[in-house]
Scaffold this motif. Structure first.
Motif, PDB file in Angstrom:
ATOM      1  N   GLY A 163       0.751  -1.117   0.160  1.00  0.00           N
ATOM      2  CA  GLY A 163       0.144   0.042  -0.025  1.00  0.00           C
ATOM      3  C   GLY A 163       0.801   1.432  -0.117  1.00  0.00           C
ATOM      4  O   GLY A 163       0.168   2.450  -0.080  1.00  0.00           O
ATOM      5  N   GLY A 164       2.141   1.141   0.354  1.00  0.00           N
ATOM      6  CA  GLY A 164       3.006   2.300   0.214  1.00  0.00           C
ATOM      7  C   GLY A 164       3.134   2.779  -1.337  1.00  0.00           C
ATOM      8  O   GLY A 164       2.865   2.242  -2.310  1.00  0.00           O
ATOM      9  N   GLY A 165       3.916   3.890  -1.491  1.00  0.00           N
ATOM     10  CA  GLY A 165       4.112   4.551  -2.658  1.00  0.00           C
ATOM     11  C   GLY A 165       5.198   3.815  -3.334  1.00  0.00           C
ATOM     12  O   GLY A 165       6.075   3.070  -2.741  1.00  0.00           O
ATOM     13  N   SER A 166       5.472   4.377  -4.755  1.00  0.00           N
ATOM     14  CA  SER A 166       6.850   3.657  -5.281  1.00  0.00           C
ATOM     15  C   SER A 166       7.544   4.755  -6.105  1.00  0.00           C
ATOM     16  O   SER A 166       7.462   4.861  -7.252  1.00  0.00           O
ATOM     17  CB  SER A 166       6.177   2.733  -6.361  1.00  0.00           C
ATOM     18  OG  SER A 166       5.217   3.279  -7.447  1.00  0.00           O
ATOM     19  N   PRO A 237       4.298  -5.070  -6.836  1.00  0.00           N
ATOM     20  CA  PRO A 237       3.811  -3.890  -5.767  1.00  0.00           C
ATOM     21  C   PRO A 237       3.651  -2.426  -6.359  1.00  0.00           C
ATOM     22  O   PRO A 237       2.981  -1.649  -5.833  1.00  0.00           O
ATOM     23  CB  PRO A 237       5.172  -4.132  -4.835  1.00  0.00           C
ATOM     24  CG  PRO A 237       5.524  -5.615  -5.172  1.00  0.00           C
ATOM     25  CD  PRO A 237       5.014  -5.879  -6.672  1.00  0.00           C
ATOM     26  N   TRP A 238       4.516  -2.179  -7.439  1.00  0.00           N
ATOM     27  CA  TRP A 238       4.558  -0.780  -7.850  1.00  0.00           C
ATOM     28  C   TRP A 238       3.217  -0.496  -8.512  1.00  0.00           C
ATOM     29  O   TRP A 238       2.782   0.614  -8.773  1.00  0.00           O
ATOM     30  CB  TRP A 238       5.729  -0.606  -8.932  1.00  0.00           C
ATOM     31  CG  TRP A 238       5.465  -1.324 -10.095  1.00  0.00           C
ATOM     32  CD1 TRP A 238       4.917  -0.914 -11.509  1.00  0.00           C
ATOM     33  CD2 TRP A 238       5.873  -2.466 -10.596  1.00  0.00           C
ATOM     34  NE1 TRP A 238       5.194  -1.919 -12.316  1.00  0.00           N
ATOM     35  CE2 TRP A 238       5.657  -3.170 -11.650  1.00  0.00           C
ATOM     36  CE3 TRP A 238       6.944  -3.401  -9.721  1.00  0.00           C
ATOM     37  CZ2 TRP A 238       6.344  -4.130 -12.502  1.00  0.00           C
ATOM     38  CZ3 TRP A 238       7.432  -4.536 -10.367  1.00  0.00           C
ATOM     39  CH2 TRP A 238       7.052  -4.849 -11.541  1.00  0.00           C
ATOM     40  N   GLN A 239       2.472  -1.374  -8.817  1.00  0.00           N
ATOM     41  CA  GLN A 239       0.957  -1.256  -9.075  1.00  0.00           C
ATOM     42  C   GLN A 239      -0.123  -1.364  -8.089  1.00  0.00           C
ATOM     43  O   GLN A 239      -1.298  -1.623  -8.354  1.00  0.00           O
ATOM     44  CB  GLN A 239       0.542  -2.495 -10.333  1.00  0.00           C
ATOM     45  CG  GLN A 239       1.283  -2.253 -11.596  1.00  0.00           C
ATOM     46  CD  GLN A 239       1.049  -3.047 -12.622  1.00  0.00           C
ATOM     47  OE1 GLN A 239       0.271  -4.147 -12.471  1.00  0.00           O
ATOM     48  NE2 GLN A 239       1.784  -3.298 -13.640  1.00  0.00           N
ATOM     49  N   GLY A 240       0.404  -1.561  -6.862  1.00  0.00           N
ATOM     50  CA  GLY A 240      -0.613  -1.446  -5.548  1.00  0.00           C
ATOM     51  C   GLY A 240      -0.863  -3.005  -5.311  1.00  0.00           C
ATOM     52  O   GLY A 240      -1.692  -2.974  -4.638  1.00  0.00           O
TER      53      GLY A 240
END
Length: 300
Positions: A163-166, A237-240
């Motif tokens: 859930g964090g930013g990338s 993860p970079w796509q959430g």
């Protein structure tokens, strides 16, 4: 005159033979049981070594600074080299596009001056977007110490974990690229450009059944319990996205595979730029007690 055995003598002989037979059977039974237990112990030892080797091979393609320990209870995560408790039981990392790299589809190095001047392109000679194997890639700069540490002032929002930013994982466009430049399609452009970069194709996670959502649909048919060790893959993860059995995830995706059963504990820590892995294996063999041992491996 020939003397015959009396009934009493025959009974005594039968009793003695019976006692010897019982003693022999028990001795042979113990030998068979010990042999079976030794066989199962050897089998488990070999399986655990194979699993550690498999994980080691997977980690060899990691992007170092993306490697994290994840606490499935609190949802917190930290860089693996910052883990300070046993709560961070799940190991995760970004995977490099090694197939493309080994086949020469990109070099992993960029030309610094034109990359800075073009701003939204990373000039990397020999880039072959038409031959790339995967549909989605992300670009991460290696940083000044070749540990993928560029611009990580806010690690919680660096790589898109849980859930964090990338902020330091940049989307690229293959359709808008040519043989000398990688088009950055991300809304954010890098503040710094480093000579070396990684292309990532997704993330991997290693977790036990005790630490995941065992009702996740990606686990259907795998027949797992709390001591099943699993590999999760094909999520971004970079796509959430989070791995498909993340107990706290809202963007679960990807697939799962069983690595080994009877794993009572799995631990990972980073020390001196190496990952230290440990497996605790415990299996109860009916009528023979339990088999328990630990295996460790260092991954450079």
């Amino acid at each position: 005159m020939k003397r015959s055995f009396t009934l009493l003598e025959i009974i005594v002989v039968l009793v003695i033979v019976s006692l010897l037979s019982v003693a022999t059977f028990k001795a042979l039974s113990k030998i068979v049981q010990k042999s079976f237990k030794a066989k199962e112990t050897t089998k488990l030892s070999l399986e655990s070594q194979i699993v550690l080797d498999q994980i080691s091979n997977l980690l060899a393609d990691r992007i170092p600074a993306t490697t994290i320990g994840y606490d499935p209870v609190s949802g917190d995560y930290k860089p693996l080299n910052s883990i300070d408790s046993d709560n961070y039981k799940i190991l995760e990392w970004y995977v490099r596009a090694m197939d493309d790299y080994m086949d020469g589809h990109f070099s992993g190095f960029c030309d610094m001056i034109p990359s800075i001047d073009t701003n939204n392109y990373v000039v990397s000679y020999g880039f072959e977007p038409s031959n790339m194997y995967y549909a989605s890639y992300n670009l991460i700069f290696a940083g000044s110490f070749d540990r993928a540490t560029s611009d990580i002032s806010d690690f919680q929002n660096a790589f898109g974990w849980h859930g964090g930013g990338s902020l330091v994982a940049y989307d690229i466009s293959l359709s808008d690229s040519n043989s000398s430049a990688i088009a950055l399609s991300d809304a954010r452009l890098p503040n710094f450009v480093y000579e070396k970069y990684f292309l990532t194709i997704g993330a991997h996670a290693i977790a036990r059944g005790a630490d995941i959502d065992k009702s996740a649909s990606c686990l259907d048919g795998l027949h797992i319990d709390e001591n099943t060790l699993l590999l999760f893959y094909d999520y971004y993860p970079w796509q959430g996205q989070t791995f498909c059995a993340d107990p706290n995830g809202t963007g679960q995706s990807g697939k799962a595979a069983v690595l080994m059963r009877y794993v009572q504990g799995f631990f990972a820590a980073e020390q001196d730029y190496t990952v230290r892995l440990k497996l605790d294996v415990n299996r109860t063999i009916r009528g023979l007690g339990s088999v328990h041992f630990s295996k460790q491996k260092v991954v450079f």
